[in-house]
Write an enzyme that holds these catalytic residues in place. Structure first.
Site, PDB file in Angstrom:
ATOM      1  N   ASP A 146       0.840  -1.199   0.000  1.00 34.73           N
ATOM      2  CA  ASP A 146       0.000   0.000   0.000  1.00 34.73           C
ATOM      3  C   ASP A 146       0.871   1.243   0.000  1.00 34.73           C
ATOM      4  O   ASP A 146       1.634   1.469   0.928  1.00 34.73           O
ATOM      5  CB  ASP A 146      -0.896   0.011   1.247  1.00 34.73           C
ATOM      6  CG  ASP A 146      -2.073  -0.943   1.090  1.00 34.73           C
ATOM      7  OD1 ASP A 146      -2.543  -1.122  -0.051  1.00 34.73           O
ATOM      8  OD2 ASP A 146      -2.525  -1.499   2.104  1.00 34.73           O
ATOM      9  N   ASP A 186      -9.564  -6.104  -0.738  1.00 30.57           N
ATOM     10  CA  ASP A 186      -8.533  -5.508   0.112  1.00 30.57           C
ATOM     11  C   ASP A 186      -9.166  -4.834   1.323  1.00 30.57           C
ATOM     12  O   ASP A 186      -9.916  -3.878   1.183  1.00 30.57           O
ATOM     13  CB  ASP A 186      -7.749  -4.486  -0.736  1.00 30.57           C
ATOM     14  CG  ASP A 186      -6.541  -3.903  -0.014  1.00 30.57           C
ATOM     15  OD1 ASP A 186      -6.221  -4.364   1.098  1.00 30.57           O
ATOM     16  OD2 ASP A 186      -5.913  -2.995  -0.587  1.00 30.57           O
TER      17      ASP A 186
HETATM   18 ZN    ZN Z   1      -4.144  -2.159  -0.503  1.00 32.88          ZN
END
Ligand code: ZN
Length: 193
Positions: free
Chosen positions: A19, A146
């Site tokens: 991320d 996610d």
């Molecule tokens: Zn992610």
């Protein structure tokens, strides 16, 4: 970090979801190119880089050069591209772009912070998308989910038709090897996998 990478390797983990947050598109700040590059040297699996940044286009090339295999937004530089959909964005908004996309990522938490609870209403969106992909010749487009994936929610997301589940907290909290094993075990109960 090095020790955790070693544990991931030992657990036979093949994909690493990274991320990237800029403190702008989302409130938090996380990794940039230098870290991705360092990780690249230590991990030979697929890099699934999730750009939660303003103007992602500007950075595609740099991320590709730092060793990302999956980059959201555009299929340039030999990377695969995915489009991310936030929890409150209607899934239909990705339909016009499916022919340009290798993967759709459905966010099951608000992007920006780890350790949040899975938003169950997104499961319906994944089902809708899965059906749409199958009925419209987009069978090769993968669905990734996610956010908030743990033993309980992994099965729900898999049954809805997701191909890839991203798990952060429930892999890295405690024993990585055991956690990965337990998650894969849970997934084996899904009708789909
Ligand atoms: Zn992610």
């Amino acid at each position: 970090l090095e020790k955790q990478l070693q544990e991931l390797k030992e657990a036979d983990v093949k994909w690493l979801h990274i991320d990237v947050m800029d403190g702008n598109f989302v409130p938090s700040i996380s990794f940039g190119f230098p870290i991705v590059k360092t990780l690249r040297k230590a991990f030979s699996g697929v890099f699934d880089v999730h750009l939660m940044i303003q103007e992602p286009i500007r950075y595609i090339k740099e991320f590709a050069e730092s060793g990302s295999d999956m980059i959201r937004w555009i299929r340039e530089c030999g990377c695969k591209a995915g489009l991310a959909v936030n929890p409150h964005t209607p899934i239909e908004e990705v339909y016009p772009y499916l022919h340009l996309t290798d993967m759709v990522l459905a966010m099951t938490v608000q992007p920006g912070f780890g350790g949040q609870k899975y938003i169950h209403s997104v499961t319906k969106k994944v089902e809708t998308l899965h059906k749409y992909l199958n009925e419209n010749g987009f069978d090769s487009v993968l669905i990734e989910v996610d956010g908030g994936i743990c033993l309980e929610t992994a099965l729900e997301a898999a049954d809805a038709g997701s191909d890839i589940l991203v798990s952060g907290s429930s892999v890295f909290k405690g024993n990585i090897g055991q956690n990965v094993h337990d998650l894969l075990e849970a997934m084996n109960h899904s009708e789909k996998v």
